[in-house]
Design an enzyme around this catalytic site. Structure first.
Site, PDB file in Angstrom:
ATOM      1  N   GLY A  70       0.837  -1.458   0.317  1.00 52.93           N
ATOM      2  CA  GLY A  70      -0.067  -0.058  -0.068  1.00 52.93           C
ATOM      3  C   GLY A  70       0.237   1.286  -0.140  1.00 52.93           C
ATOM      4  O   GLY A  70       1.969   1.185  -0.353  1.00 52.93           O
ATOM      5  N   HIS A  85      26.603   4.812  27.770  1.00 52.43           N
ATOM      6  CA  HIS A  85      27.509   6.477  26.813  1.00 52.43           C
ATOM      7  C   HIS A  85      28.941   5.356  25.997  1.00 52.43           C
ATOM      8  O   HIS A  85      28.520   4.833  26.478  1.00 52.43           O
ATOM      9  CB  HIS A  85      27.690   6.997  28.701  1.00 52.43           C
ATOM     10  CG  HIS A  85      28.625   8.555  27.821  1.00 52.43           C
ATOM     11  ND1 HIS A  85      28.179   9.154  27.974  1.00 52.43           N
ATOM     12  CD2 HIS A  85      29.868   7.749  27.857  1.00 52.43           C
ATOM     13  CE1 HIS A  85      29.280  10.319  27.465  1.00 52.43           C
ATOM     14  NE2 HIS A  85      30.737   9.731  28.147  1.00 52.43           N
TER      15      HIS A  85
HETATM   16  C1  LIG Z   1       4.120  11.074   1.452  1.00 53.38           C
HETATM   17  C2  LIG Z   1       3.861   9.914   2.810  1.00 53.38           C
HETATM   18  C3  LIG Z   1       4.776   9.659   4.165  1.00 53.38           C
HETATM   19  C4  LIG Z   1       4.730   8.963   5.048  1.00 53.38           C
HETATM   20  N1  LIG Z   1       5.381   8.504   5.828  1.00 53.38           N
HETATM   21  C5  LIG Z   1       4.703   7.580   6.891  1.00 53.38           C
HETATM   22  C6  LIG Z   1       5.952   7.497   8.031  1.00 53.38           C
HETATM   23  O1  LIG Z   1       7.080   7.594   7.860  1.00 53.38           O
HETATM   24  N2  LIG Z   1       5.527   7.063   8.838  1.00 53.38           N
HETATM   25  C7  LIG Z   1       4.549   6.317   9.209  1.00 53.38           C
HETATM   26  O2  LIG Z   1       3.881   6.130  10.251  1.00 53.38           O
HETATM   27  N3  LIG Z   1       3.002   6.494   8.247  1.00 53.38           N
HETATM   28  C8  LIG Z   1       3.992   7.593   7.080  1.00 53.38           C
HETATM   29  N4  LIG Z   1       3.115   7.553   5.887  1.00 53.38           N
HETATM   30  C9  LIG Z   1       1.461   7.332   6.046  1.00 53.38           C
HETATM   31  C10 LIG Z   1       0.838   6.028   6.001  1.00 53.38           C
HETATM   32  O3  LIG Z   1       1.925   5.170   5.232  1.00 53.38           O
HETATM   33  C11 LIG Z   1      -0.322   5.217   5.526  1.00 53.38           C
HETATM   34  O4  LIG Z   1      -0.680   5.988   7.100  1.00 53.38           O
HETATM   35  C12 LIG Z   1      -0.592   3.412   5.705  1.00 53.38           C
HETATM   36  O5  LIG Z   1      -0.310   3.308   5.072  1.00 53.38           O
HETATM   37  C13 LIG Z   1      -1.758   3.601   6.016  1.00 53.38           C
HETATM   38  O6  LIG Z   1      -2.531   2.266   6.307  1.00 53.38           O
HETATM   39  P1  LIG Z   1      -3.636   1.347   5.432  1.00 53.38           P
HETATM   40  O7  LIG Z   1      -3.415  -0.040   5.152  1.00 53.38           O
HETATM   41  O8  LIG Z   1      -4.774   1.909   6.601  1.00 53.38           O
HETATM   42  O9  LIG Z   1      -3.640   2.189   4.119  1.00 53.38           O
HETATM   43  P2  LIG Z   1      -3.043   2.025   2.763  1.00 53.38           P
HETATM   44  O10 LIG Z   1      -1.480   1.863   2.993  1.00 53.38           O
HETATM   45  O11 LIG Z   1      -2.916   3.919   2.024  1.00 53.38           O
HETATM   46  O12 LIG Z   1      -3.481   0.903   2.053  1.00 53.38           O
HETATM   47  C14 LIG Z   1      -4.858   0.149   1.448  1.00 53.38           C
HETATM   48  C15 LIG Z   1      -4.785  -0.343   0.208  1.00 53.38           C
HETATM   49  O13 LIG Z   1      -5.914  -0.694  -0.083  1.00 53.38           O
HETATM   50  C16 LIG Z   1      -5.179  -0.992  -1.725  1.00 53.38           C
HETATM   51  N5  LIG Z   1      -7.413  -0.909  -2.036  1.00 53.38           N
HETATM   52  C17 LIG Z   1      -8.180   0.310  -1.702  1.00 53.38           C
HETATM   53  N6  LIG Z   1      -9.726  -0.113  -1.715  1.00 53.38           N
HETATM   54  C18 LIG Z   1      -9.262  -1.023  -2.834  1.00 53.38           C
HETATM   55  C19 LIG Z   1     -10.730  -1.872  -3.593  1.00 53.38           C
HETATM   56  N7  LIG Z   1     -11.439  -1.124  -3.532  1.00 53.38           N
HETATM   57  N8  LIG Z   1     -10.045  -3.070  -3.245  1.00 53.38           N
HETATM   58  C20 LIG Z   1      -8.595  -4.010  -3.399  1.00 53.38           C
HETATM   59  N9  LIG Z   1      -7.975  -3.232  -2.867  1.00 53.38           N
HETATM   60  C21 LIG Z   1      -8.024  -1.751  -2.812  1.00 53.38           C
HETATM   61  C22 LIG Z   1      -5.384  -0.011  -2.131  1.00 53.38           C
HETATM   62  O14 LIG Z   1      -4.255  -0.716  -3.069  1.00 53.38           O
HETATM   63  C23 LIG Z   1      -4.228   0.041  -1.391  1.00 53.38           C
HETATM   64  O15 LIG Z   1      -2.746  -0.577  -1.164  1.00 53.38           O
HETATM   65  C24 LIG Z   1       2.853   8.984   5.394  1.00 53.38           C
HETATM   66  C25 LIG Z   1       2.543   8.750   4.039  1.00 53.38           C
HETATM   67  C26 LIG Z   1       2.559   9.154   3.291  1.00 53.38           C
HETATM   68  C27 LIG Z   1       1.582   9.934   1.516  1.00 53.38           C
END
Ligand SMILES: Cc1cc2nc3c(=O)[nH]c(=O)nc-3n(C[C@H](O)[C@H](O)[C@H](O)COP(=O)(O)OP(=O)(O)OC[C@H]3O[C@@H](n4cnc5c(N)ncnc54)[C@H](O)[C@@H]3O)c2cc1C
Length: 461
Positions: A45, A440
């Site tokens: 993701g 340290h």
């Molecule tokens: C630039 C940036 C930097 C970041 N840096 C950090 C960091 O340093 N540390 C940190 O902790 N967090 C960081 N984050 C936040 C972190 O990336 C997210 O909090 C995390 O990825 C959330 O996980 P998630 O599983 O909820 O969603 P996501 O990682 O967004 O995953 C959701 C998945 O669901 C899939 N999906 C969506 N809809 C459907 C569907 N209908 N059918 C099938 N698949 C679907 C998508 O393709 C995706 O792969 C950052 C975010 C960004 C944008």
């Protein structure tokens, strides 16, 4: 026919294979459940492909650039020439590819069925992917988030971009505007500044990183000024025009800024539209899925995890929620971790790492007389001086009670968050921490010294 029906029915069916969804899949498989994991893009993701990992790779390149610029100070003859963006991207993409291979292999090795395609919730126990209905005794929604914009602000992908575009740039702008002084905005501002880009951050709230403790905000703003990262705070953005030279942004007070591009970093919205969530009867709020504290949606056996659940949008919160739900379904009654006790790191230079209550929030919660704070200046820490860094650690304690907040800023301070989150989550008293030994010379020692000072027995402070 019977086989095919069986292969479409799971104990746990997860929609979305990002941090939250795949963590849930792994823990569920470990607990002996059959697991279906539906992913329309790539496993891993946002975090792996467009978030945590690629940005931290860029920040590491930025650190190397800074090291080259300051090498003479350490007696090393080296010089900074320029940034080779295709090479930076190749390094970043190599890390992502390696982690992606590892993750895909891990998921496969655990017997998790990955279903490729876009899923839609079509019943309380059913998700349909490309016309095929898959069922789960339990459904876990984990569809994640996307880069939001402001009303009327169109992301063209050309000169008005989001972090997704910024991560694939093959050339650097000379001048960049960053709309939003939160985590993502400050991280990109930091990278680009190290890469030689002239950066200005526009933030409507009165300060950068507005969710951090006031002492940390002050230090960051001072450090950014020193690095010549400009910022405008306290005035709202009114609009932007793209022209042949770049962009012209206007604030509500009429002030304008010109640059080659505008990075919009105003937060992330939940990916929940048209996925059948409302039709299934889920309670939604501005697109987020509302759950109880145990991440149950209140409908059937449907749970939600990660960025679609209101609160901190962080990968490790997603991991924890995914694991939590798997264990909850297994009847293990896992412990709820409140958002306030989840560690946060902003990986700009200097790094910010915090967990627990800020001083202001602690005063709100316990009353002005019931809060004691201690600041420890990293000027007193040998390893920080060796690294050529500076900063501070601030501890917030309930008077005669435990430490309820740890707030740190300085080079590499993100690495100190591990102990900090144990201190806060295990409700340690400063006296407990002060009596333990910190090696340290490490930066970690500064956390021990801060606790010693708060316990009334400072050593080097
Ligand atoms: C630039 C940036 C930097 C970041 N840096 C950090 C960091 O340093 N540390 C940190 O902790 N967090 C960081 N984050 C936040 C972190 O990336 C997210 O909090 C995390 O990825 C959330 O996980 P998630 O599983 O909820 O969603 P996501 O990682 O967004 O995953 C959701 C998945 O669901 C899939 N999906 C969506 N809809 C459907 C569907 N209908 N059918 C099938 N698949 C679907 C998508 O393709 C995706 O792969 C950052 C975010 C960004 C944008």
């Amino acid at each position: 026919m019977a086989d095919s029906a069986a292969s479409q029915a799971f104990d746990i069916l997860i929609l979305g294979g990002g941090s939250a969804g795949y963590a849930c899949a792994l823990r569920s498989a470990e607990l002996g459940f059959s697991v279906g994991l539906i992913e329309k893009g790539k496993l891993g993701g946002t975090c792996l492909h467009n978030g945590c990992i690629p940005t931290k790779a860029l920040l590491h390149s930025a650190e190397i650039a800074e090291n080259a610029k300051t090498a003479a100070k350490y007696g090393v003859k080296a010089s900074f020439e320029s940034i080779d963006m295709p090479a930076v991207n190749a390094y970043k993409d190599g890390i992502i590819a390696g982690k992606f291979r590892g993750l895909t292999g891990l998921i496969k090795s655990k017997g998790i069925t990955v279903i490729e395609g876009e899923g839609k919730l079509t019943g309380q126990d059913t998700v349909t992917v490309d016309g095929t209905a898959y069922t789960g005794k339990n459904i876990v929604l984990a569809t994640g988030s996307y880069s939001r914009s402001l009303p009327g602000l169109e992301i063209t992908g050309n000169k008005v971009i989001t972090s997704d575009h910024a991560l694939t740039m093959e050339t650097l702008p000379k001048k960049a505007l960053v709309l939003g002084g939160g985590v993502i905005g400050c991280e990109f501002a930091s990278v680009w500044n190290s890469f030689g880009v002239d950066v200005t951050i526009i933030e409507a709230l009165p300060s950068l990183v507005p969710n951090e403790d006031a002492a940390i905000v002050k230090q960051l703003e001072r450090a950014f000024k020193k690095r010549k990262i400009d910022f405008s705070t306290g005035v709202r953005f009114a609009g932007v025009e793209e022209n042949e030279n770049g962009v012209k942004a206007t604030l509500e007070d009429g002030k304008t800024f010109e640059a080659d591009l505008l990075l919009v970093a105003v937060g992330r919205g939940p990916v929940t539209a048209n996925l059948g969530f409302e039709d299934a009867g889920l309670t939604m709020d501005r697109g987020f899925v509302i759950t109880n504290e145990r991440l149950h949606t209140g409908v059937g056996n449907i749970y939600a995890v990660g960025d679609i659940v209101p609160g901190l949008q962080l990968a490790h919160r997603g991991f924890q929620q995914g694991i939590f739900v798997a264990e909850e379904i297994a009847g293990q009654k896992p412990v709820v971790v409140e958002d306030v006790n989840i560690p946060k790191v902003t990986y700009c230079e200097p790094e910010i790492a915090s967990v627990g209550l800020t001083e202001a929030k602690a005063r709100e919660k316990f009353g002005d007389d019931a809060v004691v704070t201690q600041e420890y200046n990293l000027a007193g820490n040998g390893k920080t001086s060796i690294l050529g860094s500076a900063g501070l650690i601030k501890l917030v304690r309930q008077a005669d009670g435990p430490i309820v907040g740890v707030h740190m800023i300085g080079g590499r301070m993100g690495e100190q968050i591990g102990e900090a989150q144990l201190i806060v989550n295990w409700e340690a008293f400063p006296e407990d921490v002060a009596s333990l030994v910190h090696a340290h010379p490490t930066q970690n020692e500064a956390l021990g010294e801060a606790a010693m000072a708060l316990a009334g027995k400072p050593l080097h402070g």
